[in-house]
Design an enzyme around this catalytic site. Structure first.
Site, short mmCIF file in Angstrom:
data_model
loop_
_atom_site.label_atom_id
_atom_site.label_comp_id
_atom_site.label_asym_id
_atom_site.label_seq_id
_atom_site.Cartn_x
_atom_site.Cartn_y
_atom_site.Cartn_z
N ASP A 12 -11.58 -4.09 0.25
CA ASP A 12 -10.22 -3.91 0.79
C ASP A 12 -9.12 -4.28 -0.20
O ASP A 12 -8.05 -4.72 0.19
CB ASP A 12 -10.02 -4.74 2.09
CG ASP A 12 -11.10 -4.43 3.11
OD1 ASP A 12 -11.45 -3.26 3.25
OD2 ASP A 12 -11.60 -5.38 3.75
N HIS A 40 -11.38 3.30 3.37
CA HIS A 40 -10.21 3.26 2.50
C HIS A 40 -9.04 3.80 3.31
O HIS A 40 -9.18 4.82 3.97
CB HIS A 40 -10.38 4.20 1.31
CG HIS A 40 -11.56 3.86 0.45
ND1 HIS A 40 -11.63 2.69 -0.25
CD2 HIS A 40 -12.67 4.53 0.18
CE1 HIS A 40 -12.76 2.67 -0.92
NE2 HIS A 40 -13.42 3.77 -0.68
P1 GDP Z 1 -9.99 -0.24 -0.14
O1 GDP Z 1 -11.22 -0.27 0.71
O2 GDP Z 1 -10.14 -1.05 -1.38
O3 GDP Z 1 -9.52 1.14 -0.42
O4 GDP Z 1 -8.85 -0.97 0.69
P2 GDP Z 1 -8.35 -0.65 2.18
O5 GDP Z 1 -7.78 0.69 2.23
O6 GDP Z 1 -9.38 -1.00 3.15
O7 GDP Z 1 -7.24 -1.79 2.34
C1 GDP Z 1 -6.08 -1.80 1.62
C2 GDP Z 1 -4.90 -1.77 2.58
O8 GDP Z 1 -3.74 -2.13 1.88
C3 GDP Z 1 -4.61 -0.40 3.16
O9 GDP Z 1 -4.06 -0.54 4.44
C4 GDP Z 1 -3.57 0.18 2.18
O10 GDP Z 1 -2.73 1.15 2.76
C5 GDP Z 1 -2.81 -1.05 1.84
N1 GDP Z 1 -2.24 -1.09 0.50
C6 GDP Z 1 -2.80 -0.70 -0.68
N2 GDP Z 1 -1.97 -1.03 -1.70
C7 GDP Z 1 -0.91 -1.67 -1.14
C8 GDP Z 1 0.27 -2.28 -1.67
O11 GDP Z 1 0.50 -2.34 -2.87
N3 GDP Z 1 1.13 -2.83 -0.76
C9 GDP Z 1 0.92 -2.84 0.58
N4 GDP Z 1 1.79 -3.40 1.37
N5 GDP Z 1 -0.19 -2.28 1.10
C10 GDP Z 1 -1.08 -1.71 0.27
#
Ligand code: GDP
Length: 424
Positions: A12, A40
């Site tokens: 995440d 994701h």
């Molecule tokens: P992944 O599994 O590594 O792709 O991560 P996830 O998608 O499960 O979790 C990352 C969360 O953080 C998601 O809700 C994204 O939309 C959000 N996100 C990613 N980058 C940023 C950021 O720079 N700022 C904010 N506020 N949210 C982010």
């Protein structure tokens, strides 16, 4: 050029967003491990999506999305996911599925649920997507490769042999209904018809693509600390989350992976059980959880509230090292703008001694965090596009982390959108 995008933490970290962003300049995006157990979240001009099995490049018309041999392929789930994109106006993505990918069988999901039920309070916090039973069977050599769907006689024979073994467990260990080999065969024929148009000799396809100089992204799931060998065993996932495994799970030479973009979160979050040294609780955790990610830190697959913590430099330095990080993308930094000061875990105290090395699990369970504190920047940094325009305290936080982990932070993500990125 092949670039891997992987996580340094517990998952995440925002790999989906970084992949979606980098996919713009790429030709092929490959999933090389895991299955539909983690998600994701991607926000772009089509809306907000939670992808589980499809690579995060599916939103562009020019990319090919590949399911590599290392993936736990849930065939009906894949097709549901494709359909859900098409239903929301995304052009139908170009998809290839490795003929060597193994099939997540309906009984893997059942066994996952039955085992969690049997373990009750001692469970691993499985998402019950069938991942652990799937990989157990793969390495016990009773799994089914996609290619096996196309030999009906051999398939029927193998199914009845596998059902025999599974039924012993179902009857005597779990006391659940037994499997029927004929019924399973019918299901496999439906799977075959669904997947047939996409089946491909992926390693050959990628071999040619590399020769032609195509840009290829390998998209990892979860992060270093969930790796079965190098993570917090046994509170790990069942396939390797490391960039090195990208070579195996896609079928390419390891030396072709030139760039290992390791995604690091500006604070810590984790789902499931296991030691989490810099974990915070109560109101402090609730506030970070509520403000975190995009609309709160809740699992993309399960909706479970994520466990929260301060930035852990010990775990992240290790996580970057074990990935072989060539550069870091630091994400969700914007979320921290409300804090007066930011604790950073810079050491673990274990049996009265402070270490900066990430230990094996038994020692990790005893570790207490040693913190330093940096002043907050107390403002909203979303919308900023130039590094110099970030507040000084914010840059200090980034540069402190960079020094601790010893890998250049080349990207800073300050919002969930595709364009919320600062390149250094
Ligand atoms: P992944 O599994 O590594 O792709 O991560 P996830 O998608 O499960 O979790 C990352 C969360 O953080 C998601 O809700 C994204 O939309 C959000 N996100 C990613 N980058 C940023 C950021 O720079 N700022 C904010 N506020 N949210 C982010």
């Amino acid at each position: 050029m092949v670039r891997a995008i992987v996580g340094a933490n517990w998952g995440d970290e925002g790999k989906g967003k970084i992949t979606d962003m980098l996919a713009k300049e790429s030709d092929i995006i490959v999933r090389f491990q895991g299955g539909s157990n983690a998600g994701h979240t991607i926000i772009n001009n089509y809306g907000k999506f939670a992808l589980h099995l499809l690579p995060s490049g599916v939103f562009y018309g020019h990319t090919t999305s590949v399911i590599g041999n290392g993936v736990a392929l849930n065939i009906p789930y894949l097709f549901k996911e494709i359909q859900s994109l098409v239903d929301r106006g995304v052009p139908k993505p170009k998809i290839l599925v490795s003929d060597r990918a193994q099939i997540l069988m309906p009984y893997h999901i059942l066994f996952d649920a039955y085992e969690e039920e049997r373990l009750a309070g001692k469970s691993f916090g499985s998402t019950k997507s069938g991942i652990a039973p799937f990989y157990s069977d793969k390495y016990a050599k009773i799994g089914f490769q996609v290619s096996e769907l196309f030999d009906e006689v051999a398939l029927k024979d193998k199914l009845s042999r596998v059902c025999e073994v599974k039924n012993i467990m179902l009857e005597h260990l779990y006391h659940k209904p037994l499997l029927d080999a004929d019924e399973l065969f019918q299901t496999m024929m439906e799977y075959r018809d669904m997947v047939a148009p996409y089946v491909c000799d992926v390693s050959k396809y990628l071999y040619e693509a590399i020769k032609e100089g195509k840009n290829i992204l390998l998209e990892g799931q979860l992060g270093s600390l969930k790796d079965p060998d190098h993570g917090i065993y046994p509170m790990v996932t069942s396939s390797s989350t490391l960039a090195a495994y990208g070579a195996i799970g896609a079928g390419i030479p390891p030396y072709e992976i030139k760039n290992i973009t390791t995604v690091v979160k500006a604070y810590s979050s984790a789902v499931g059980a296991g030691a989490f040294v810099s974990e915070i609780f109560g109101d402090e955790a609730d506030e970070l959880r509520r403000r975190g990610g995009d609309g709160g830190e809740f699992g993309a697959t399960t909706g479970r509230p994520r466990r929260m913590g301060w930035f852990d430099a010990v775990a992240t330095r290790y996580g970057c090292r074990i990935q072989g990080a060539t550069e870091v993308a630091l994400t969700v930094l914007d979320v921290l703008g409300y804090l007066d000061e930011l604790p950073i875990c810079i050491g673990y105290e274990i049996d009265g001694e402070v270490t900066k090395d990430f230990p094996t699990t038994a020692k990790l369970e005893k570790a207490k965090p040693v913190y330093t504190k940096l002043p907050g920047w107390k403002c909203d940094i979303r919308g900023i596009r130039k590094y110099e325009e970030l507040p000084e305290n914010c840059r200090n936080y980034i540069e402190f982390i960079e020094k601790e982990i010893g890998v250049p932070i080349k990207m800073v993500s300050n919002g969930p959108g595709r364009d919320d990125i600062i390149l250094r």
